[in-house]
Design a protein around this motif. Structure first.
Motif, PDB file in Angstrom:
ATOM      1  N   VAL A  12      -7.546  12.031   3.470  1.00  0.00           N
ATOM      2  CA  VAL A  12      -7.374  11.777   4.628  1.00  0.00           C
ATOM      3  C   VAL A  12      -8.394  11.438   5.592  1.00  0.00           C
ATOM      4  CG1 VAL A  12      -5.338  13.584   5.149  1.00  0.00           C
ATOM      5  CG2 VAL A  12      -7.710  14.323   5.371  1.00  0.00           C
ATOM      6  N   ARG A  13      -9.652  11.658   5.335  1.00  0.00           N
ATOM      7  CA  ARG A  13     -10.941  11.154   5.852  1.00  0.00           C
ATOM      8  C   ARG A  13     -11.999  10.809   4.658  1.00  0.00           C
ATOM      9  NH1 ARG A  13     -11.018  14.956   9.207  1.00  0.00           N
ATOM     10  NH2 ARG A  13     -10.101  13.656  10.901  1.00  0.00           N
ATOM     11  N   VAL A  14     -12.868   9.919   4.762  1.00  0.00           N
ATOM     12  CA  VAL A  14     -13.937   9.602   4.009  1.00  0.00           C
ATOM     13  C   VAL A  14     -14.822  10.053   4.779  1.00  0.00           C
ATOM     14  CG1 VAL A  14     -15.561   7.754   3.146  1.00  0.00           C
ATOM     15  CG2 VAL A  14     -12.874   7.522   2.825  1.00  0.00           C
ATOM     16  N   LEU A  15     -15.595  10.944   4.517  1.00  0.00           N
ATOM     17  CA  LEU A  15     -16.956  11.596   5.256  1.00  0.00           C
ATOM     18  C   LEU A  15     -18.256  10.779   5.161  1.00  0.00           C
ATOM     19  CD1 LEU A  15     -15.927  15.143   4.761  1.00  0.00           C
ATOM     20  CD2 LEU A  15     -15.375  13.777   6.583  1.00  0.00           C
ATOM     21  N   VAL A  38      -8.204   5.436   3.082  1.00  0.00           N
ATOM     22  CA  VAL A  38      -7.743   6.598   3.532  1.00  0.00           C
ATOM     23  C   VAL A  38      -6.117   6.447   3.418  1.00  0.00           C
ATOM     24  CG1 VAL A  38      -7.602   7.905   5.725  1.00  0.00           C
ATOM     25  CG2 VAL A  38      -9.656   6.988   4.995  1.00  0.00           C
ATOM     26  N   GLY A  39      -5.612   7.522   3.076  1.00  0.00           N
ATOM     27  CA  GLY A  39      -4.303   7.580   2.800  1.00  0.00           C
ATOM     28  C   GLY A  39      -3.838   7.557   1.321  1.00  0.00           C
ATOM     29  N   GLN A  82      -3.439   6.506   8.154  1.00  0.00           N
ATOM     30  CA  GLN A  82      -4.107   5.737   6.770  1.00  0.00           C
ATOM     31  C   GLN A  82      -4.797   4.694   7.339  1.00  0.00           C
ATOM     32  OE1 GLN A  82      -0.204   5.757   6.770  1.00  0.00           O
ATOM     33  NE2 GLN A  82      -0.561   8.002   6.251  1.00  0.00           N
ATOM     34  N   VAL A  83      -5.861   4.257   6.546  1.00  0.00           N
ATOM     35  CA  VAL A  83      -6.672   3.217   7.011  1.00  0.00           C
ATOM     36  C   VAL A  83      -6.709   2.152   5.731  1.00  0.00           C
ATOM     37  CG1 VAL A  83      -8.907   2.150   7.806  1.00  0.00           C
ATOM     38  CG2 VAL A  83      -8.114   4.390   8.394  1.00  0.00           C
ATOM     39  N   PHE A 123       1.016  -1.072   0.066  1.00  0.00           N
ATOM     40  CA  PHE A 123      -0.267  -0.057   0.061  1.00  0.00           C
ATOM     41  C   PHE A 123       0.834   1.191   0.098  1.00  0.00           C
ATOM     42  CE2 PHE A 123      -2.051   3.347   2.398  1.00  0.00           C
ATOM     43  CZ  PHE A 123      -3.069   3.797   1.801  1.00  0.00           C
ATOM     44  N   LEU A 124       1.998   1.093   0.789  1.00  0.00           N
ATOM     45  CA  LEU A 124       2.807   2.515   0.997  1.00  0.00           C
ATOM     46  C   LEU A 124       3.454   2.718  -0.302  1.00  0.00           C
ATOM     47  CD1 LEU A 124       3.601   4.563   3.331  1.00  0.00           C
ATOM     48  CD2 LEU A 124       5.265   3.048   3.778  1.00  0.00           C
TER      49      LEU A 124
END
Length: 375
Positions: free
Chosen positions: A289-292, A342-343, A239-240, A67-68
């Motif tokens: 950075v965030r899924v709302l 996320v990330g 990250q998620v 992922f990274l």
């Protein structure tokens, strides 16, 4: 990425570990990691505990390195593939194994991979698994117990190195990690750490140190000259990773009641040299950075961006809430967007600025997905 780890058990120090023994041992290890941190070192004191740890955490943590790496430009990934790889706190060899898979089991002439851990049992386990899964590469893989042993092995050779901390910064602390960077003089430095507020504080401290040493950040920030907008707040940047495991791994997760399909982590990568990626005119590069939430017409996300006006305003990156408009995508592509982690590094076009902190956008690419960026 290697997905079949069903042969892993035969290379454990205790290959005859029963399901009930595994469950009991892993629950003890997990308890030490969370509510009994003072007992954390006990999980490396017996071959049974090391085996249980390896059987569970190797296949579930393994995807994090992929992922990274997938967040980096292709040319940077190809450079990293040729570097000597130093896995600090290798444990049973989780990220060392992942790196060997990342390079597709093809090490260049003279390239070396090092696993360093103060636990003799962990090194024994890492060597047994590595030799079992990658028998053709064992001459290029070395194991050491400390920095002194590693320095002796490295010698004065000036080959490019990647220094990798996999869940080890939070154990050794910032001061010790700083010494590792000084001693190894790596071209790349990478961290994959627990996605917790406590670890974020350590990562921010390392971020400052890496800037002082003259390194450039490759991920997740766009620049070390800009501060983190979450520094000093109750929030933290992490990250998620969303992942699907093989059925036998899912069964292990069910046995110990652990969800490893959604894994918070904190990943950072630094480089000695500038690694500029070409971004077409009108396209902005940012990090999700965030899924709302999802609405009928859009996916609502929060993106961290480097905005020129942000430099003048507060010397920080800017957090922008965006509506990713569904009308630009097929049903198939919408399903991909729904599963985004996320990330992810994303490239976007601003369609409409509703306010300074709220945009309507079209995502034109992430992780070589839609490939709509013009050449």
């Amino acid at each position: 990425m290697r997905s079949n780890f069903e042969s892993l058990q035969e290379y454990l120090l205790n290959p005859n570990l029963s399901e009930s023994e595994f469950k009991k041992l892993l629950l003890t290890i997990s308890s030490n990691f969370t509510s009994h941190r003072e007992k954390i070192e006990k999980y490396v004191l017996s071959s049974q505990m090391v085996s249980a740890y390896a059987l569970f955490y190797i296949p579930t943590n393994y995807p994090k390195l992929f992922f990274l790496m997938n967040q980096l430009p292709i040319e940077v990934r190809e450079t990293i593939k040729t570097c000597d790889f130093i896995d600090v706190g290798t444990g049973p060899g989780t990220y060392l194994l992942s790196f060997l898979d990342f390079v597709e089991e093809k090490l260049s002439l003279g390239q070396r991979v090092f696993g360093v851990d103060q636990s003799s049992l962990m090194l024994e386990q890492a060597e047994k698994i590595t030799n079992g899964l990658f028998p053709d590469l064992k001459k290029s893989i070395r194991f050491q117990k400390n920095r002194k042993e590693l320095s002796s092995e490295l010698g004065d050779e000036k080959k490019k190195k990647m220094l990798f901390f996999g869940h080890s910064l939070n154990e050794m602390g910032v001061s010790e990690a700083d010494k590792w960077v000084d001693d190894c003089d790596p071209h790349f430095v990478s961290f994959i750490e627990p996605g917790t507020p406590e670890t974020f504080k350590s990562i921010l401290a390392m971020r400052k140190i890496m800037k002082e040493k003259g390194y450039k950040v490759l991920y997740p920030c766009s620049s070390l000259d800009l501060g983190c907008p979450m520094d000093g707040t109750k929030d933290w940047c992490h990250q998620v990773l969303k992942v699907t495991h093989d059925p036998w791994v899912e069964r292990l997760c069910q046995l110990v009641s652990k969800n490893r399909r959604v894994m918070p982590m904190i990943g950072h990568i630094y480089s000695k040299a500038n690694q500029k990626s070409v971004v077409p005119e009108g396209v902005q590069k940012g990090t999700l950075v965030r899924v709302l939430k999802e609405t009928k017409f859009s996916f609502q996300w929060q993106i961290c961006l480097n905005l020129d006006e942000g430099i003048k305003r507060n010397l920080n990156h800017s957090l922008i809430n965006v509506d990713v408009l569904k009308k630009y995508y097929s049903k198939k592509d919408q399903k991909i967007l729904k599963k985004v982690s996320v990330g992810e590094v994303v490239f976007l076009n601003k369609v409409k600025e509703v306010s300074a902190q709220n945009w309507q956008v079209e995502i034109v690419d992430f992780k070589n997905w839609i490939k709509k960026i013009p050449s």
